[in-house]
Design a protein around this motif. Structure first.
Motif, PDB file in Angstrom:
ATOM      1  N   TYR A  85       1.222   2.430  -5.285  1.00 50.33           N
ATOM      2  CA  TYR A  85       0.069   2.122  -6.125  1.00 50.33           C
ATOM      3  C   TYR A  85      -0.967   3.242  -6.056  1.00 50.33           C
ATOM      4  N   ALA A  86      -1.189   3.799  -4.859  1.00 45.01           N
ATOM      5  CA  ALA A  86      -2.162   4.887  -4.708  1.00 45.01           C
ATOM      6  C   ALA A  86      -1.718   6.120  -5.477  1.00 45.01           C
ATOM      7  N   ALA A  87      -0.407   6.391  -5.484  1.00 47.28           N
ATOM      8  CA  ALA A  87       0.089   7.566  -6.200  1.00 47.28           C
ATOM      9  C   ALA A  87      -0.089   7.422  -7.708  1.00 47.28           C
ATOM     10  N   GLN A  88       0.022   6.200  -8.237  1.00 50.24           N
ATOM     11  CA  GLN A  88      -0.085   5.998  -9.678  1.00 50.24           C
ATOM     12  C   GLN A  88      -1.524   5.783 -10.148  1.00 50.24           C
ATOM     13  N   SER A  89      -2.361   5.188  -9.295  1.00 54.41           N
ATOM     14  CA  SER A  89      -3.730   4.877  -9.713  1.00 54.41           C
ATOM     15  C   SER A  89      -4.734   5.958  -9.339  1.00 54.41           C
ATOM     16  N   GLY A  90      -4.401   6.796  -8.368  1.00 57.78           N
ATOM     17  CA  GLY A  90      -5.340   7.815  -7.932  1.00 57.78           C
ATOM     18  C   GLY A  90      -6.318   7.345  -6.886  1.00 57.78           C
ATOM     19  N   GLN A  91      -6.197   6.110  -6.410  1.00 60.57           N
ATOM     20  CA  GLN A  91      -7.094   5.594  -5.370  1.00 60.57           C
ATOM     21  C   GLN A  91      -6.630   6.067  -3.994  1.00 60.57           C
ATOM     22  N   ALA A  92      -7.573   6.129  -3.047  1.00 52.45           N
ATOM     23  CA  ALA A  92      -7.223   6.471  -1.668  1.00 52.45           C
ATOM     24  C   ALA A  92      -6.520   5.283  -1.021  1.00 52.45           C
ATOM     25  N   ILE A  93      -5.426   5.555  -0.331  1.00 54.11           N
ATOM     26  CA  ILE A  93      -4.611   4.470   0.213  1.00 54.11           C
ATOM     27  C   ILE A  93      -5.354   3.678   1.273  1.00 54.11           C
ATOM     28  N   GLU A  94      -6.279   4.334   2.008  1.00 56.62           N
ATOM     29  CA  GLU A  94      -7.007   3.618   3.052  1.00 56.62           C
ATOM     30  C   GLU A  94      -8.039   2.655   2.480  1.00 56.62           C
ATOM     31  N   LYS A  95      -8.337   2.771   1.169  1.00 57.54           N
ATOM     32  CA  LYS A  95      -9.302   1.871   0.547  1.00 57.54           C
ATOM     33  C   LYS A  95      -8.647   0.709  -0.191  1.00 57.54           C
ATOM     34  N   ILE A  96      -7.306   0.684  -0.225  1.00 59.85           N
ATOM     35  CA  ILE A  96      -6.590  -0.340  -0.982  1.00 59.85           C
ATOM     36  C   ILE A  96      -6.255  -1.505  -0.072  1.00 59.85           C
ATOM     37  N   LYS A  97      -6.488  -2.709  -0.545  1.00 53.94           N
ATOM     38  CA  LYS A  97      -6.153  -3.942   0.167  1.00 53.94           C
ATOM     39  C   LYS A  97      -5.391  -4.849  -0.790  1.00 53.94           C
ATOM     40  N   LEU A  98      -4.198  -5.286  -0.381  1.00 58.27           N
ATOM     41  CA  LEU A  98      -3.381  -6.159  -1.215  1.00 58.27           C
ATOM     42  C   LEU A  98      -3.543  -7.603  -0.771  1.00 58.27           C
ATOM     43  N   LEU A  99      -3.677  -8.496  -1.743  1.00 52.42           N
ATOM     44  CA  LEU A  99      -3.822  -9.921  -1.486  1.00 52.42           C
ATOM     45  C   LEU A  99      -2.647 -10.659  -2.120  1.00 52.42           C
ATOM     46  N   LEU A 100      -2.042 -11.519  -1.337  1.00 50.28           N
ATOM     47  CA  LEU A 100      -0.960 -12.370  -1.810  1.00 50.28           C
ATOM     48  C   LEU A 100      -1.414 -13.815  -1.684  1.00 50.28           C
ATOM     49  N   ASN A 101      -1.510 -14.494  -2.822  1.00 49.91           N
ATOM     50  CA  ASN A 101      -2.018 -15.871  -2.854  1.00 49.91           C
ATOM     51  C   ASN A 101      -3.421 -15.951  -2.239  1.00 49.91           C
ATOM     52  N   LYS A 102      -4.262 -14.933  -2.586  1.00 51.79           N
ATOM     53  CA  LYS A 102      -5.654 -14.848  -2.151  1.00 51.79           C
ATOM     54  C   LYS A 102      -5.800 -14.638  -0.645  1.00 51.79           C
ATOM     55  N   LYS A 103      -4.714 -14.178   0.016  1.00 54.37           N
ATOM     56  CA  LYS A 103      -4.757 -13.887   1.446  1.00 54.37           C
ATOM     57  C   LYS A 103      -4.360 -12.438   1.677  1.00 54.37           C
ATOM     58  N   PRO A 104      -5.057 -11.712   2.577  1.00 52.68           N
ATOM     59  CA  PRO A 104      -4.709 -10.309   2.831  1.00 52.68           C
ATOM     60  C   PRO A 104      -3.310 -10.195   3.409  1.00 52.68           C
ATOM     61  N   ALA A 105      -2.581  -9.184   2.943  1.00 47.56           N
ATOM     62  CA  ALA A 105      -1.232  -8.902   3.429  1.00 47.56           C
ATOM     63  C   ALA A 105      -1.286  -7.684   4.337  1.00 47.56           C
ATOM     64  N   ALA A 106      -0.746  -7.824   5.562  1.00 44.48           N
ATOM     65  CA  ALA A 106      -0.771  -6.733   6.533  1.00 44.48           C
ATOM     66  C   ALA A 106       0.171  -5.625   6.105  1.00 44.48           C
ATOM     67  N   ASP A 107      -0.174  -4.385   6.480  1.00 46.46           N
ATOM     68  CA  ASP A 107       0.614  -3.234   6.052  1.00 46.46           C
ATOM     69  C   ASP A 107       2.032  -3.248   6.624  1.00 46.46           C
ATOM     70  N   LEU A 108       2.221  -3.763   7.837  1.00 48.57           N
ATOM     71  CA  LEU A 108       3.523  -3.708   8.489  1.00 48.57           C
ATOM     72  C   LEU A 108       4.422  -4.881   8.128  1.00 48.57           C
ATOM     73  N   LYS A 109       3.919  -5.797   7.318  1.00 47.69           N
ATOM     74  CA  LYS A 109       4.727  -6.930   6.911  1.00 47.69           C
ATOM     75  C   LYS A 109       5.667  -6.525   5.773  1.00 47.69           C
ATOM     76  N   THR A 110       6.893  -7.088   5.798  1.00 48.00           N
ATOM     77  CA  THR A 110       7.828  -6.884   4.706  1.00 48.00           C
ATOM     78  C   THR A 110       7.725  -8.049   3.735  1.00 48.00           C
ATOM     79  N   LEU A 111       8.321  -7.866   2.543  1.00 51.59           N
ATOM     80  CA  LEU A 111       8.309  -8.953   1.566  1.00 51.59           C
ATOM     81  C   LEU A 111       9.081 -10.167   2.077  1.00 51.59           C
ATOM     82  N   LYS A 112      10.102  -9.910   2.859  1.00 54.45           N
ATOM     83  CA  LYS A 112      10.877 -11.016   3.423  1.00 54.45           C
ATOM     84  C   LYS A 112      10.045 -11.804   4.413  1.00 54.45           C
ATOM     85  N   GLU A 113       9.276 -11.120   5.240  1.00 55.46           N
ATOM     86  CA  GLU A 113       8.435 -11.806   6.222  1.00 55.46           C
ATOM     87  C   GLU A 113       7.307 -12.580   5.549  1.00 55.46           C
ATOM     88  N   LEU A 114       6.899 -12.152   4.367  1.00 53.66           N
ATOM     89  CA  LEU A 114       5.867 -12.869   3.633  1.00 53.66           C
ATOM     90  C   LEU A 114       6.427 -14.015   2.804  1.00 53.66           C
TER      91      LEU A 114
END
Length: 229
Positions: free
Chosen positions: A85-114
């Motif tokens: 997402y950072a490569a396509q949007s131009g945003q800094a990766i350290e400023k991006i936070k992803l939310l899944l079902n309105k809850k923060p998703a940790a960077d080390l989590k996989t889609l399977k673990e979520l």
């Protein structure tokens, strides 16, 4: 060999003593347990996914065009999605936070673990109030300043400031000031004629000088000086 023949004294070893491993007792072979990886493994490019490909849609929370990432698998980490997402949007990766079902998703989590087993949608939060990327432009705000117009000087010489002539104080104000001064003098003379003032002065001097007789003498000197005026 009986217990009586055993030497109960401790064995003394030299400081440079080295044990011979060949004299150790034999042990039966065993297999060490398999260690679990403390962090989820990254997906290696070029390898076949172990599950069906997934599609992730990332929608910015503060406006902007959503970005779709395809050909993902359940072993893809949140950090991998943020990097794309950072490569396509131009945003800094350290400023991006992803939310899944309105809850923060940790960077080390996989889609399977979520618990993701199909196409998924993430909400993107840009920390620090970022906008829609480096391509976003901020409209310029024009500042209007008041225009100072020059006033032509009057002809006929230099301009002089008009100063009003000093006006004398009214008679009522003078009378009030004189009455206040007179009443102040009369009030002081009245206080000096009271015994209460001189007794207070005598007590103060006796306390400061730490001698009652000396305080009474000094107070008498002050009283004679005031009475002689």
């Amino acid at each position: 060999m009986s217990e009586a023949t055993l030497d109960k004294r401790p064995i003394k070893l030299a400081a440079d003593h080295v044990s011979d491993p060949r004299k150790y007792p034999n042990q039966s072979p065993f297999i060490l347990p398999r260690h679990t990886h403390p962090y989820p493994r990254r997906s290696v490019p070029g390898t076949k996914p172990t599950s069906k490909p997934l599609t992730a849609t990332l929608k910015p929370m503060r406006g902007g065009s959503p970005i779709t990432l395809a050909d993902l698998d359940q072993n893809t980490t949140i950090h991998d999605i943020k990097s794309s997402y950072a490569a396509q949007s131009g945003q800094a990766i350290e400023k991006i936070k992803l939310l899944l079902n309105k809850k923060p998703a940790a960077d080390l989590k996989t889609l399977k673990e979520l618990g993701v087993d199909g196409d998924v949608e993430f909400s993107v939060m840009v920390m620090g109030g970022g906008g829609g990327g480096s391509n976003a432009t901020t409209p310029a705000v024009e500042k209007t300043e008041p225009v100072m117009t020059a006033v032509p000087a009057a002809t006929g010489g230099e301009d002089k400031m008009d100063v009003d002539p000093p006006t004398p104080a009214p008679e009522s104000e003078k009378a009030a000031a004189e009455a206040g001064q007179k009443s102040g003098r009369e009030g002081v003379e009245g206080i000096l004629k009271t015994e209460e003032f001189w007794s207070d002065l005598k007590g103060f001097l006796a306390q400061r000088l730490r001698d009652e007789r000396e305080g009474e003498r000094v107070a008498g000197v002050f009283r004679e000086a005031v009475g002689g005026k």
